[in-house]
Design an enzyme around this catalytic site. Sequence first.
Site, PDB file in Angstrom:
ATOM      1  N   GLU A  23      34.957  -5.691  -0.281  1.00 42.60           N
ATOM      2  CA  GLU A  23      34.037  -6.189   0.888  1.00 42.60           C
ATOM      3  C   GLU A  23      34.831  -6.722   2.109  1.00 42.60           C
ATOM      4  OE1 GLU A  23      30.872  -8.432  -0.548  1.00 42.60           O
ATOM      5  OE2 GLU A  23      29.797  -6.794  -1.708  1.00 42.60           O
ATOM      6  N   GLU A  73      34.124  -8.993 -10.276  1.00 44.78           N
ATOM      7  CA  GLU A  73      33.511  -9.552  -9.071  1.00 44.78           C
ATOM      8  C   GLU A  73      34.635 -10.049  -7.775  1.00 44.78           C
ATOM      9  OE1 GLU A  73      30.362 -10.676  -6.884  1.00 44.78           O
ATOM     10  OE2 GLU A  73      30.056 -10.520  -8.988  1.00 44.78           O
TER      11      GLU A  73
END
Length: 126
Positions: free
Chosen positions: A75, A68
């Site tokens: 991102e 994660e």
Amino acid sequence: MTKYKRQNFANTFKNARKGMRLTIKSERNIRVHFFVAALVLITAYCLHFSIIQFCILILTISSVISAEMFNSAIEFALDATFHNKYSRMVGMAKDIAAGAVMVVTISAVMIGVLLFAPPAIRLIAH
């Protein structure tokens, strides 16, 4: 020697803690992962898991949280590089990173079922 300042050992931990705080503040999914991880570990303790089972859980949990965090880093990096402008290739890269998180999470669920099903069945049977 790089053009960047060499960090001492203490600064690397300081930056890592900063990264953890940033991730926890900015990413709802990581907060969900930490909450679920706490519940899993408490349940494992209550079910008297062995040291080996705890090690498997800790490795599994850290894999999900790490995936994660890598996804978030990818991102942020892509958004910064492309100034939040839409790009099909950036979208594909983000989707692939999110898919990697899903693969690790599905594996974690399967490991959880394998570890928790036998004691849960024993509890129900008695």
